[in-house]
Every structure is written in C-alpha cells, then in structure tokens.
Design a protein around this motif. Sequence first.
Motif, short mmCIF file in Angstrom:
data_model
loop_
_atom_site.label_atom_id
_atom_site.label_comp_id
_atom_site.label_asym_id
_atom_site.label_seq_id
_atom_site.Cartn_x
_atom_site.Cartn_y
_atom_site.Cartn_z
N ASP A 191 69.95 39.29 38.63
CA ASP A 191 69.15 38.42 37.76
C ASP A 191 68.33 39.31 36.83
O ASP A 191 67.21 39.67 37.14
N PRO A 192 68.90 39.70 35.70
CA PRO A 192 68.24 40.69 34.84
C PRO A 192 67.02 40.15 34.10
O PRO A 192 66.25 40.91 33.58
N LYS A 193 66.89 38.79 34.01
CA LYS A 193 65.79 38.23 33.24
C LYS A 193 64.54 38.16 34.09
O LYS A 193 64.51 37.51 35.13
N THR A 194 63.52 38.86 33.66
CA THR A 194 62.26 38.91 34.40
C THR A 194 61.09 38.64 33.48
O THR A 194 61.19 38.78 32.26
N GLU A 195 59.99 38.25 34.08
CA GLU A 195 58.74 38.05 33.37
C GLU A 195 57.71 39.04 33.88
O GLU A 195 57.67 39.35 35.07
N THR A 196 56.87 39.51 32.97
CA THR A 196 55.82 40.46 33.33
C THR A 196 54.50 39.72 33.45
O THR A 196 54.10 39.00 32.53
N HIS A 197 53.83 39.90 34.57
CA HIS A 197 52.51 39.30 34.80
C HIS A 197 51.51 40.44 34.99
O HIS A 197 51.71 41.31 35.85
N CYS A 198 50.45 40.42 34.22
CA CYS A 198 49.46 41.49 34.24
C CYS A 198 48.09 40.94 34.63
O CYS A 198 47.75 39.78 34.33
N VAL A 199 47.32 41.78 35.28
CA VAL A 199 45.95 41.46 35.67
C VAL A 199 45.06 42.59 35.18
O VAL A 199 45.37 43.78 35.40
N SER A 200 43.98 42.25 34.51
CA SER A 200 43.05 43.26 34.01
C SER A 200 41.89 43.44 34.99
O SER A 200 41.52 42.52 35.72
N PHE A 201 41.33 44.63 34.98
CA PHE A 201 40.19 44.94 35.84
C PHE A 201 38.90 44.65 35.09
O PHE A 201 38.73 45.08 33.94
N THR A 202 37.99 43.95 35.73
CA THR A 202 36.67 43.75 35.14
C THR A 202 35.79 44.96 35.44
O THR A 202 36.11 45.78 36.31
N LEU A 203 34.69 45.06 34.72
CA LEU A 203 33.80 46.20 34.93
C LEU A 203 33.23 46.23 36.35
O LEU A 203 33.18 47.31 36.96
N PRO A 204 32.77 45.10 36.91
CA PRO A 204 32.31 45.16 38.32
C PRO A 204 33.41 45.60 39.28
O PRO A 204 33.14 46.29 40.27
N GLN A 205 34.66 45.19 39.02
CA GLN A 205 35.76 45.61 39.89
C GLN A 205 36.01 47.10 39.82
O GLN A 205 36.42 47.71 40.80
N GLN A 206 35.75 47.70 38.65
CA GLN A 206 35.94 49.14 38.52
C GLN A 206 34.98 49.91 39.43
O GLN A 206 35.30 51.02 39.87
N PHE A 207 33.81 49.34 39.68
CA PHE A 207 32.82 50.01 40.53
C PHE A 207 32.90 49.55 41.98
O PHE A 207 32.11 50.00 42.80
N GLN A 208 33.86 48.67 42.28
CA GLN A 208 33.99 48.16 43.63
C GLN A 208 34.51 49.26 44.56
O GLN A 208 35.35 50.07 44.19
N ALA A 209 33.98 49.25 45.79
CA ALA A 209 34.38 50.27 46.76
C ALA A 209 35.83 50.06 47.20
O ALA A 209 36.29 48.92 47.34
N LYS A 210 36.54 51.16 47.39
CA LYS A 210 37.92 51.12 47.88
C LYS A 210 37.91 51.15 49.40
O LYS A 210 37.07 51.81 50.02
N LEU A 211 38.85 50.42 49.98
CA LEU A 211 38.89 50.28 51.43
C LEU A 211 40.16 50.90 52.00
O LEU A 211 41.21 50.89 51.36
N LYS A 212 40.05 51.41 53.20
CA LYS A 212 41.20 51.87 53.95
C LYS A 212 41.91 50.68 54.59
O LYS A 212 41.36 49.58 54.62
N PRO A 213 43.12 50.86 55.09
CA PRO A 213 43.80 49.73 55.75
C PRO A 213 43.00 49.14 56.91
O PRO A 213 43.17 47.97 57.25
N GLN A 214 42.10 49.92 57.51
CA GLN A 214 41.26 49.42 58.60
C GLN A 214 39.98 48.77 58.10
O GLN A 214 39.04 48.54 58.87
N ASP A 215 39.93 48.48 56.76
CA ASP A 215 38.77 47.84 56.13
C ASP A 215 37.52 48.72 56.17
O ASP A 215 36.39 48.22 56.09
N GLU A 216 37.72 50.02 56.28
CA GLU A 216 36.61 50.96 56.17
C GLU A 216 36.54 51.50 54.75
O GLU A 216 37.58 51.68 54.10
N GLU A 217 35.33 51.78 54.28
CA GLU A 217 35.18 52.27 52.91
C GLU A 217 35.75 53.68 52.78
O GLU A 217 35.47 54.55 53.60
#
Length: 245
Positions: free
Chosen positions: A95-121
């Motif tokens: 099925d070669p026909k595809t659609e591209t869906h994009c999500v932009s990062f907001t400024l608060p999200q850029q400063f959001q803490a990243k988490l490990k798979p165990q939900d630790e910062e």
Amino acid sequence: MVDNRYATALVIGSVLSLLAAVYLSVAVGTQHWFQYNSPPVKQSYNITVLKNEFIDGDFVEKTYSKPLFRLNGTLGLWWMCIQVSSRSHWFREPDPKTETHCVSFTLPQQFQAKLKPQDEEDLLRTYLWRCQFLLPLVSLALVFLSGLVGVCACLCRSFKPTLGVGVLHFIAGLCSLGTVCCFWTGVDLLNSDYNKPQEVDGSVGWSLYLALISFPLQMMAAALFLWAARSHHKHYTRITAYRVA
C-alpha cells in the motif's frame, strides 16, 4: 582606508555567515533530523490506535516512541511525524499511498522532564533535549547580533568591532556543533532506553546535515573576521609608527 585584502575577507565572511544562518534556520524549522525506516506493520498492530496515541497522547517517550518506531517516524527539534496508510485502518501490503501526520512541540513541552521506562526522571536526556533546542536559537541570535555590530561599524567607519564579530561567530559555531551533538546523543539514548526494534532502521536526516554544515561555515567566517581584524590592526600600528618616526 581599508585594504582590498581585508575588504575581500569581510565580504566572503559575510556571505559564509549568511549561508550558515539560512542552513541552520531551515534545519531548525524542519523535522528530518532523524528518521526511522520501518518494515510493514503486522496485523497485530492497529494503525488507528498507534496514530491516536501519537496525535492525542501525552508528550512522553513511552507514548510516542512506539508510533515513531513502527510508522516510519521522523524527529526534529520542534516537530515529529509519522506516516500511515491513507486507505484503511489496517496496513495491507503493498500500500504505497500514505499520509504524513505531524505534531509540533510547544515551549512548555520543550522544558518538560524526560522519563525513563520506569517513570523515573532522566536528567541527562532532559538537559540534552533542552540544549538541543536552545543552542541553535543562541547561535542564530549571536549571528544576528554580529550583523548589527557589523552594520554599526560600517556606519561609524571603524574596523575595531570586526574582532567582536569574529568572536561572536566563533561562539555561534560552537553552539551549532553542540546542537548536533546533543541531538544525536539524545536520540541514541532514546533508542536504547525504549528498545528500538532491530528490524527498524534509524538514519540521520538532511536537516541534521544542514545544521552540521552551518558549523564549519560559521568557523570559516569567524576565522576571516578575526584575521582581518588582527591584520588590519598590525598594519595600522605600523603605519602610525612610521608616521611618528
């Protein structure tokens, strides 16, 4: 009076600086920094569920990492995108026909803490992420500031600010290089922490190459400005000493 050699160096340095600013601006505004090449999605995966998790889910790696891995995702500094089939809820090969869906990062999200798979910062990835989007902005701001300094120097008919212009371009080049290093390290940690499938290939996109190219351009511009400032100062000092003698 400015010697032709110094004027040529200033012109070439200005052109290099402009090219570097354009390349870096395009890189910041596009999402092709890193891209995943995924095999056809198996029937056990519901594409609609993955797409909804990606678009409507929380901005956490546990939510958007699986769609990025499974749906040919691309990741940038301010955007991330996936490609899904445009005809059905389930992927049917071919099925070669595809659609591209994009999500932009907001400024608060850029400063959001990243988490490990165990939900630790994860402090390392948190600060790498913040640096990767702040450093290019700092680099562009320094280039813009150096342009203002250069214009003021031309209006005042003074060659002394050229040294400051060279220093600003040198710092801007380091910021551009730091952006690429922070992004690459952060993506490598993301792939290892969230277990990127072995059948999914990850590769560097053209946006990252544009940002990487801006680094040597800024360094060459800085070298030309610094050389012109230093050489002109020596030449002016010799002429002054000759006239006094």
